[in-house]
Design an enzyme around this catalytic site. Structure first.
Site, mmCIF file in Angstrom:
data_model
loop_
_atom_site.group_PDB
_atom_site.id
_atom_site.type_symbol
_atom_site.label_atom_id
_atom_site.label_comp_id
_atom_site.label_asym_id
_atom_site.label_seq_id
_atom_site.Cartn_x
_atom_site.Cartn_y
_atom_site.Cartn_z
ATOM 1 N N CYS A 124 -10.136 -50.766 14.986
ATOM 2 C CA CYS A 124 -10.028 -49.639 15.919
ATOM 3 C C CYS A 124 -10.313 -48.301 15.204
ATOM 4 C CB CYS A 124 -8.674 -49.650 16.609
ATOM 5 S SG CYS A 124 -8.629 -48.698 18.148
ATOM 6 N N ARG A 149 -10.280 -44.778 29.091
ATOM 7 C CA ARG A 149 -9.664 -45.573 28.021
ATOM 8 C C ARG A 149 -9.832 -47.062 28.318
ATOM 9 N NH1 ARG A 149 -6.368 -45.100 23.706
ATOM 10 N NH2 ARG A 149 -6.475 -42.836 23.924
ATOM 11 N N HIS A 199 -7.117 -55.604 18.212
ATOM 12 C CA HIS A 199 -5.784 -55.673 17.619
ATOM 13 C C HIS A 199 -5.221 -57.070 17.855
ATOM 14 C CE1 HIS A 199 -5.532 -51.288 17.069
ATOM 15 N NE2 HIS A 199 -5.993 -51.147 18.296
#
Length: 238
Positions: free
Chosen positions: A94, A128, A192
């Protein structure tokens, strides 16, 4: 590699520690120990220089302010860049992906210089990306689909000097149908999880790069019920 311990460096976990990405170091160390290969983990915090002599470096995620701090720190203390230049393995997640690139933009409209280890430029997107991701790794980077969780605003564009980690089957990733970036032995992703706990084959790919040869399979049930459930959550049906 000699018979000495594999030296794993956890880079700025106090700054880049979102979503338990530091757990990737534990996963790598454990998978080496299961094969009776010694390994050590050393953490390097904000304000401390990162040495150039380790075998594998890990960077996790973080918000804009943390990412900007980390990038400035690593541009000043250039041990990571020196390590990558001599062939050490570098893995970013990320924010780690974005700051390993040539540059990244933050939501205040400022562009920040990256470390230039990946040919990747990131700018804020309009929306997002949050949720489960499934990625089919590109040839030579694994046969199994990768599973992870993403939460980022960045849109990442790769130049000719990097190739994607893989093709997005579900989720957003880089924003163009691909996820991550790879240049030599520098590899990064938006996933993640921690991603190396979810994807043991990816962990072993990195370790194989460190050791100079593919690793023998572990006598363990690698495809867990949790992994299968997460793949289904991302819309993958096998």
């Amino acid at each position: 590699m000699s018979e000495s311990a594999v030296r794993i460096g956890l880079v700025l976990p106090d700054v880049l520690g979102t979503y338990s990405d530091s757990g990737n170091a534990t996963v790598l160390c454990r998978r080496l120990h299961w094969r009776e290969i010694p390994a050590t983990i050393t953490e390097f915090h904000y304000g401390e220089p990162v040495p150039a002599g380790l075998d594998l470096y890990l960077l996790g995620g973080g918000e804009d302010e943390s990412q900007t701090l980390a990038a400035a720190h690593l541009r000043e203390h250039r041990g990571l860049q020196s390590a990558a230049a001599r062939g050490a393995v570098v893995f970013g997640v990320c924010a780690g992906l974005q700051l390993l690139g040539t540059g990244f933009g933050t939501t205040d409209g400022v562009r920040h210089e990256g470390l230039g280890l990946l040919d990747a430029e990131t700018s804020p997107g309009d929306r997002r990306a949050v949720g489960e991701v499934v990625v089919q790794a590109d040839q030579g980077l694994g046969a199994e689909p990768l599973t992870g969780f993403e939460n980022h605003l960045g849109v990442t564009t790769l130049g000719r000097g990097s190739r994607p980690l893989g093709r997005v089957l579900a989720g957003t990733g880089n924003g163009d149908g691909t996820d991550g970036a790879v240049t030599g032995r520098v590899l990064a992703t938006y996933l993640h999880g921690p991603v190396l706990a979810r994807n043991p084959a990816l962990a072993d790919l990195l370790l194989g790069w460190v050791l100079g040869a593919p690793l023998p399979a572990l006598p363990l049930a690698e495809v867990s019920a949790l992994r299968e459930e997460r793949l289904r959550a991302g819309g993958h049906r096998g």
